[in-house]
Design a protein around this motif. Structure first.
Motif: not given
Length: 373
Positions: A277, A280, A318, A320-322, A353
């Motif tokens: 990710y 992240r 990744q 999606s936003d995390w 998400s």
């Protein structure tokens, strides 16, 4: 003056040519990739896509990963009817509610006391027999009940919080059960001293032996999972979601802290789904970190991404936003680096998400359809 202008024009021409070549290289990278067999989505049934007039394979998606707790006969059947593979994610060492009735399953720190959950991440002592049986029984039930194509181990590591830029990885587990089992299985004798002194010894002079034993404990879980698949649904694949670090990152934490021995687990695992990710893990501007980590894993395990190899690498990347957000402008680069050999499959994190960010979903579909053989 004329000569100066000519040099400027020549320089501009060279720069333009290099830019065009660069664009051609990018275009070439996203042409069809027959080595990529899996184009997946992680995070449940993509109902928003199922409501469209086209099937998932027509949209470029041929695989869905969902938590084992979210499986139903209806969902699996609906996805199978679409012509996609269905894989389940299975939580091994992170069922925190088990501790409510079994407090003796909590990991013990080097001070001899129950170790607090780092960042709220609650692990379980890997030698607790009741917990192990509980997870093996559930693993068997999932495989028997659902027509899944495979099952992926998740959270299969020691009591630690590593899915962040700055991980928190306490030393565990120093409970009496672990210490006795270590002595028995390693054929060694520990002195009769307080746990804190034993902890210093096992992290010092006997560190190599202690680390190997801890890795072997987690690997033995994988061996048993494999045996259950062989007995219950032998055609199913066994995969694992795991930390994307190399063997030297964070002072060798992959083995020393998390107790993950990739080479040992490779005896039983079919697919390694590394979790790079990039946003992240503090690489928000560097999607190429994904392919660098995948390349290291391939070299480490001897996987080249060639037809006929038993072991496979399918990273989960990744979108999606995390923590750090992933802009839509990065979708192509993220998937590009996630589908480079030795990877032969890829999946995106995570639908729950991501589906709200339709621009990213459209970019994902465009990429998947472009590389589709």
């Amino acid at each position: 003056m004329a000569g100066h202008q000519i040099r400027i024009l020549f320089s501009l021409a060279v720069i333009t040519m290099m830019a065009l070549l660069s664009l051609q290289t990018v275009d070439a990278q996203i042409e069809k990739r027959p080595h990529v067999k899996i184009r997946g989505i992680y995070g449940g049934t993509p109902t928003q896509l199922l409501e469209q007039k086209k099937t998932l394979p027509e949209l470029g998606v041929n695989t869905i990963f969902m938590g084992s707790g979210g499986l139903t006969q209806e969902r699996v059947a609906r996805l199978k009817k679409q012509g996609v593979k269905v894989f389940a994610e299975f939580n091994t060492m992170h069922v925190a509610h088990y501790l409510k009735d079994h407090p003796d399953a909590a990991p013990v720190g080097v001070d001899g006391k129950v170790c607090p959950a780092p960042h709220g991440w609650q692990g379980i002592c890997p030698t607790h027999p009741g917990y192990r049986q509980y997870r093996m029984d559930e693993f068997r039930r999932v495989l028997k009940e659902f027509e899944i194509d495979g099952i992926w181990l998740d959270y299969h590591h020691s009591h630690a919080s590593w899915e962040r830029a700055e991980p928190d990885m306490p030393d565990t587990c120093f409970c009496n059960r672990c210490l006795k089992q270590f002595q028995r299985e390693s054929k060694t004798k520990l002195p009769d001293v307080p746990t804190s002194e034993l902890g210093n010894l096992l992290r010092g002079n006997r560190k190599k032996m202690w680390v190997q034993w801890r890795c072997d404990v987690f690997t033995d879980w994988v061996r048993e999972f494999r045996s259950i698949i062989n007995e219950t649904r032998p055609q199913a694949l066994l995969g694992t979601f795991h930390c994307p670090w190399t063997d030297t990152d964070f002072n060798g934490a992959l083995r020393n802290k998390l107790a993950i021995d990739l080479k040992a687990q490779a005896q039983y695992v079919d697919v390694f789904s590394i979790m790079p990710y990039h946003a992240r893990f503090n690489h928000p501007k560097d999607p190429a970190w994904i392919s660098r980590q995948t390349a290291w894993l391939g070299k480490h395990l001897g996987i080249q991404g060639q037809p006929g190899e038993r072991l496979k690498i399918w990273p989960i990347v990744q979108l999606s936003d995390w923590g750090e957000s992933v802009p839509v402008s990065q979708v192509e680069a993220v998937l590009d680096h996630g589908t480079r050999k030795p990877a032969t499959g890829v999946m995106v994190f995570r639908w729950g998400s991501l589906h709200q960010q339709t621009d990213k979903v459209d970019a994902m579909i465009q990429f998947y359809r472009t590389i589709k053989p």
